[in-house]
Structure formats: structure tokens, C-alpha cells
Design an enzyme around this catalytic site. Sequence first.
Site, PDB file in Angstrom:
ATOM      1  N   LYS A 165       0.787  -1.245   0.000  1.00 41.09           N
ATOM      2  CA  LYS A 165       0.000   0.000   0.000  1.00 41.09           C
ATOM      3  C   LYS A 165       0.820   1.297   0.000  1.00 41.09           C
ATOM      4  O   LYS A 165       0.481   2.255   0.704  1.00 41.09           O
ATOM      5  CB  LYS A 165      -0.922   0.040   1.229  1.00 41.09           C
ATOM      6  N   ASP A 187      -5.463  -5.261  10.847  1.00 45.45           N
ATOM      7  CA  ASP A 187      -6.763  -4.573  10.873  1.00 45.45           C
ATOM      8  C   ASP A 187      -7.947  -5.527  10.649  1.00 45.45           C
ATOM      9  O   ASP A 187      -9.032  -5.331  11.196  1.00 45.45           O
ATOM     10  CB  ASP A 187      -6.822  -3.389   9.876  1.00 45.45           C
TER      11      ASP A 187
HETATM   12  C1  BGC Z   1      -2.046  -5.581   3.943  1.00 45.83           C
HETATM   13  C2  BGC Z   1      -2.893  -6.270   4.980  1.00 45.83           C
HETATM   14  C3  BGC Z   1      -4.040  -5.386   5.390  1.00 45.83           C
HETATM   15  C4  BGC Z   1      -4.805  -4.903   4.164  1.00 45.83           C
HETATM   16  C5  BGC Z   1      -5.923  -3.959   4.512  1.00 45.83           C
HETATM   17  C6  BGC Z   1      -2.903  -5.093   2.796  1.00 45.83           C
HETATM   18  O1  BGC Z   1      -2.142  -4.368   1.893  1.00 45.83           O
HETATM   19  O2  BGC Z   1      -1.056  -6.461   3.455  1.00 45.83           O
HETATM   20  O3  BGC Z   1      -2.143  -6.614   6.095  1.00 45.83           O
HETATM   21  O4  BGC Z   1      -4.885  -6.095   6.224  1.00 45.83           O
HETATM   22  O5  BGC Z   1      -3.931  -4.239   3.284  1.00 45.83           O
HETATM   23  O6  BGC Z   1      -5.490  -2.855   5.193  1.00 45.83           O
END
Ligand code: BGC
Length: 560
Positions: A253, A289
Site C-alpha cells: 500500500k 486490521d
Molecule cells: C495488507 C494487509 C491489510 C490490508 C488492509 C494489505 O495491503 O497487506 O495486512 O490487512 O492491506 O489494510
Amino acid sequence: MENFQSPSSYINGLGKVLSSSLSYVQNEIVGRGLKAAVVSTSKQGSGRVVVFDAENNPGLMKKVVAISLASAAAFGSAFYVGYQLAKRRHRFHVREADKNDQIEHILGKFKLSKECLHKVMELLLDEMYKGLDPATHDKADVKMFPTYVRSLPDGTEKGDILALDLGGTNFRVLLINLDSGDIKVKSKVFLIPQSIMTGTGIQLFDHIAKCLAGFMNAEKLIQNNREYPLGFTFSFPCHQKGLASAILANWTKGFDCSGVVGNDVVAMLQEAIERRGDIKVKVLALVNDTVGTLMASAYNDQNTRIGLILGTGSNACYVENLDHVKTWDGDRNDPKQVIINMEWGAFGDNGCLNFLRTDYDIEVDKTSLNPTRQIYEKMMSGMYMGEIVRLIILDLWEKELLFVGHRDHSWSTDYRQALYTKGSFYTKYVSEIETDSGVTYRHTKSVLEQMGLDRPTYDDCVIVQYVCKLVSRRAAQLAAAGLAVLLNHINAPNVTIAVDGSLYRFHPKFKKNMEKAMQMLVHPHIRYQIVLSTDGSGIGAALSAVTAPDYKDYKTNFSF
Ligand code: BGC
């Protein structure tokens, strides 16, 4: 292929429906009524059409009232039918049929068949087993990390606790009071600057500790040299070694801080807090989360078994039977279950989803911070959805299928810059555009104007909305396939799925589209409900922390 129809032809169509209804009303209903009136007056002996005297003819009065009501109903229905037809058809409009075909052809891959979704489900289940088996875990894309959360809250938990929620461009500090089912929350949002998202790990954790100290100061929590307990929601793939120990596997992200992958993020946060020296805080638990969302929902609903995030990123967790978790290295006592953080965003990283990826997905991946990773996430989460739409719009524009009237006008040059700029089409635009129903396209026009397109035409709005609908519907269907795998695998008669995330919360049709797809994919004997778990990620961290063995040493009592 779905039919495109020009606005003039649907307006004509609407006109025809209205005028035929009108003539029906005139000929059949009003005509008969008048005849009745004439018959009635002639019965009185004059033989002329006279002004009808209601008092002397109560029966006829009833007829006239009935006729008027029937006429109004006929007009109303005609208008409604016309409006519905217009609504159904207006989506598909470009004047030349061959252009329509070209657009349909370009967008065809976004329409997923039931067979295709079943294939996605089979592949995901396969990947899940690989993640849960020590023999294949290291090579598996879907990591299926066991968390150290085994018991779900039962609503009796009590306590006051701090929480941190880090997972997107915003980061939150929360003060949470849990009181046997009641939850009070005070929170503050802080921005993580881009420079910190891609700086060093030390800078990131120092920034977090600084925001935490600022919040505690404002809440007068820096008194009496007292230590406060904290739950940490950290929404990135982590290999947990315990409730308060988590090794970062990789960033996602848009984060890419150096010196964190392979290290324990709980320890890094604790060190940053201690480096400051002005606050006393102990990190008692770390949760993803998805896990926080599941826990927060389970506090009030004991059927909660799945946590889902559809926001900047996407991921799911669920309660798994320990017999299936071959990678589990802890005890196998009661409760014989553990929450698994799937990290399903990485599904497809080995190329198994290539059969359904489009050129736009490939481009989004190539230009991302983490190429070849998080393939499933990139097809459905908020961080990438707007960009997929931008790339399609750009392609249609380059092929002269969109913004046709704006090509040669000097006043319309601005929009091209936005069209060519990565990230200029925000995912929130997709939600705004899809709130438009009817033929005015108020939001769509406003979005296109914000992009610099002066006076967008009706055609432009129709096509842009169509693109948004296909991209977001595909995302909802892919998420539905993932959830269907989990529901069928858990195979419990009644399951609550707790969901949070900006995409799910703000998109007007995501839930509906997801449920529609789930209806055809989930075994019919399984009942499920999808509930929004607002604030879930922060509250869930607090819930995990109050169940940590060390929590009892803290006698915090916040005032709200
Ligand atoms: C992460 C996860 C997270 C999800 C939502 C993903 O990019 O790897 O750990 O739960 O995003 O936030």
C-alpha cells in the site's frame, strides 16, 4: 451485447409510451366517462350535454372520481415505465454502433462469468492450503499467518486502553473504554507524509511515537509517571511470534520504509517510545486490521467468524480450526482455534490469476511501488481502483472513443494533463460517479469538470460511469469469491462477516454487488450477514490487549 441507445431515441420512446397512454386514457376511460355523462344527462330528458349536477347524480359522481383516479394512475404508470426504460437505456450511449462495439470489446474482460468466479475460488482454496502447510508455506503467496488471537471476546471485557491504528496514509491514536459491551472512543487522525512512508523505519516509528505523545499530552495522560497499556493495529503482512511480537514480511500500500522488513515492529515501536523519554507506554498486543475488525464485531455478535477490509488495501481473516493449521507451533488446548490473517492481497502473485487480468491491471502493477506483488489486492482495493479507471479512460480517449467533442478545442486542453497523470483519478470519484442515477449525471459532470473537462457531454458521462461500474463490480465480485471460499470452508450454519474500509463504506453499490455474487457462490444451506464494523481495527487492538496476560497489571481509568 447490450444495446446502446441515443438520448433522442429514448426520449422519443418515452414520448411514445406517454402519448399512447394518453390516447388510451382519452379514448377508453375519459371517452367512456363522457358517454356515461351524456347518457345520464339524456336520461334526464334534455338530450343535450349539460353541466353535470353532482348533487343530483351521486352515482355518476363516483364514476367521475373513479375515472379521474384511473387516469392519474395510468399517467403515473406510463411516466414510471418511461423513466425506468430511460434509466435502463441511458447507460449505453454512443452514436455510432461500431464505436459501441469497440468500447464493449475493450471492457469485455471486466465482466466475470460464474465459471470464472468458481475458478478463482478453486485457486484461492488451493493457495490457502499451501499457506497452512509447513511443507509449502515458504513458497506460498497467501501466507495464512496464524495470529496469537485464539479466544473471541464475549462482551464482558472491561478496561481502558490506548490504541494505534497504522495501515494507510492516515494513522490514528485512540483512547478506548470497554465496559461490558459498551464502547467509548476518543481518537485523533494524523497524516503520514509521503516522505515518511518511504523513508527509514526509525523515522516512521519516531513519527508515530511523536503523534502518540502529542495525543497523550492533549488528553492529560502524562501525569504521575504512570505507564499506559497500548494495542497496536499494524495492517501489513507480519509473521507473528506471539501477541506482542511480529516480524514484518513485506510492505504494501505505498509504504516502503527501509530497515523494517525482517524486524519485529512491536520492538521498533517500543524503542521509539522509549527514545522519546516523555511518555510511558507498553505495547501489549499487535493485530492486523482484519483481526481487529473481527474482534470488534465479535464483542457484540458471537457469530462473527470473518473479518474483511476493503479500503486502501484488501485482506481477510477468519477463525480456523487448529487441526487445519499445520504451521501452528503453540499448544493445541481449548479453544482449538486461532484467527488466521490470510493476507489474501498476495493471491495471484505466482501468475495464477493472469487469465483474468487486463492490460490495465498489468500497467497498474508495473508502475506501483511493489511490482508483481499484491495482484488480487490491486484488482479490487481502493488504492488502485481509481488508477485502473484512469487508464481505461485514457485508452478510450486515445482510441477516439471518449471526449470526442473536446478533441480540437483549445479550451479543453487542460483535461489531457490530468488524463496522463498517474493517480489523478481518485477512487472516491468512482463512488461519486456511481451515486448518479437518472439522466442528469450531476456528480459525473462535476468529477469530469474537476479533471479539467469543460462542459462534459452526455455521452462522456454515460461512458465514464459505465467504466466505473464495470471496474467496481469486478472488485465486488472478486471479494465475493474470496468470502464464498471462506464461508464454504468454515461451513457453519450462520456466520457474521465483519467489514470495514473506505471503499466498502463509501461506494454506493459495493455491498449490493458483493452480495449478489455471493448468492450464486455460497452453499445454499449457509446463512450469513455482512455487517459494518466501524472503527473496528482500533477497537479490536484494544480488545486483544485487554485479554493479554500483562493487562491486569494496569489500573487505567480514563475520563470520557
Ligand atoms: C495488507 C494487509 C491489510 C490490508 C488492509 C494489505 O495491503 O497487506 O495486512 O490487512 O492491506 O489494510
